[in-house]
Design a protein around this motif. Structure first.
Motif, PDB file in Angstrom:
ATOM      1  N   THR A   1      -1.463   1.683  -1.801  1.00  0.00           N
ATOM      2  CA  THR A   1      -1.811   2.926  -1.108  1.00  0.00           C
ATOM      3  C   THR A   1      -2.904   2.704  -0.060  1.00  0.00           C
ATOM      4  O   THR A   1      -3.438   3.671   0.485  1.00  0.00           O
ATOM      5  CB  THR A   1      -2.281   4.005  -2.104  1.00  0.00           C
ATOM      6  OG1 THR A   1      -3.478   3.569  -2.757  1.00  0.00           O
ATOM      7  CG2 THR A   1      -1.206   4.337  -3.125  1.00  0.00           C
TER       8      THR A   1
ATOM      9  N   ARG B   1      -6.073   4.506  -0.620  1.00  0.00           N
ATOM     10  CA  ARG B   1      -6.018   5.969  -0.709  1.00  0.00           C
ATOM     11  C   ARG B   1      -6.272   6.406  -2.147  1.00  0.00           C
ATOM     12  O   ARG B   1      -6.928   7.412  -2.403  1.00  0.00           O
ATOM     13  CB  ARG B   1      -4.668   6.460  -0.218  1.00  0.00           C
ATOM     14  CG  ARG B   1      -4.522   7.952  -0.210  1.00  0.00           C
ATOM     15  CD  ARG B   1      -3.230   8.362   0.461  1.00  0.00           C
ATOM     16  NE  ARG B   1      -2.970   9.765   0.264  1.00  0.00           N
ATOM     17  CZ  ARG B   1      -1.839  10.347   0.547  1.00  0.00           C
ATOM     18  NH1 ARG B   1      -0.850   9.649   1.082  1.00  0.00           N
ATOM     19  NH2 ARG B   1      -1.664  11.618   0.332  1.00  0.00           N
ATOM     20  N   TRP B   2      -5.705   5.660  -3.090  1.00  0.00           N
ATOM     21  CA  TRP B   2      -5.991   5.874  -4.501  1.00  0.00           C
ATOM     22  C   TRP B   2      -6.788   4.679  -4.997  1.00  0.00           C
ATOM     23  O   TRP B   2      -6.412   3.534  -4.776  1.00  0.00           O
ATOM     24  CB  TRP B   2      -4.710   5.977  -5.301  1.00  0.00           C
ATOM     25  CG  TRP B   2      -3.941   7.245  -5.077  1.00  0.00           C
ATOM     26  CD1 TRP B   2      -4.275   8.288  -4.261  1.00  0.00           C
ATOM     27  CD2 TRP B   2      -2.702   7.600  -5.677  1.00  0.00           C
ATOM     28  NE1 TRP B   2      -3.326   9.257  -4.313  1.00  0.00           N
ATOM     29  CE2 TRP B   2      -2.345   8.863  -5.181  1.00  0.00           C
ATOM     30  CE3 TRP B   2      -1.867   6.969  -6.579  1.00  0.00           C
ATOM     31  CZ2 TRP B   2      -1.185   9.506  -5.565  1.00  0.00           C
ATOM     32  CZ3 TRP B   2      -0.707   7.608  -6.964  1.00  0.00           C
ATOM     33  CH2 TRP B   2      -0.374   8.868  -6.468  1.00  0.00           C
TER      34      TRP B   2
END
Length: 114
Positions: free
Chosen positions: A101, A104-105
């Motif tokens: 990700t 993002r995570w």
């Protein structure tokens, strides 16, 4: 992983091609309450770490699991007690999903304390 893909705004089967070969690790760990033992309150039973895979599924079984909300902010060493809910599971994001990700995570930094 379908839920992960949908949460990221991707096609539901996005991660399927990356899981076409069997590759998993199954570990069973138990951290009993330790009644009558020499354990001290606050003692570390499993040091802080992230998991290397895409995700980790943990069965709740008593207090002690803590997570750190933001591993990128080293100045704020704030640990949060994970809730101990009967017959529940906790899903941690692992290092592989963090990479996939593009951060993002974040991987879930966690530990077990008395």
């Amino acid at each position: 992983l379908r839920g992960f893909a949908l949460a990221l705004g991707l096609e539901e089967e996005y991660f399927r091609p990356y899981f076409d070969q069997h590759q998993c690790a199954l570990r069973t760990l138990n951290y009993p309450q330790g009644e009558g033992s020499m354990l001290r309150p606050g003692q570390i039973r499993a040091g802080a770490h992230t998991d290397y895979g895409a995700l980790t599924i943990l069965k709740t079984g008593g207090p002690g699991l803590q997570v750190r909300k933001d591993i990128l902010n080293e100045e704020e060493d704030r640990w949060i007690d994970a809730p101990d809910l009967p017959d529940a599971f906790i899903v941690n994001v692992g290092d592989m999903m963090r990479r996939w990700t593009n951060d993002r995570w974040a991987s879930t930094l966690h530990r077990v304390v008395v």
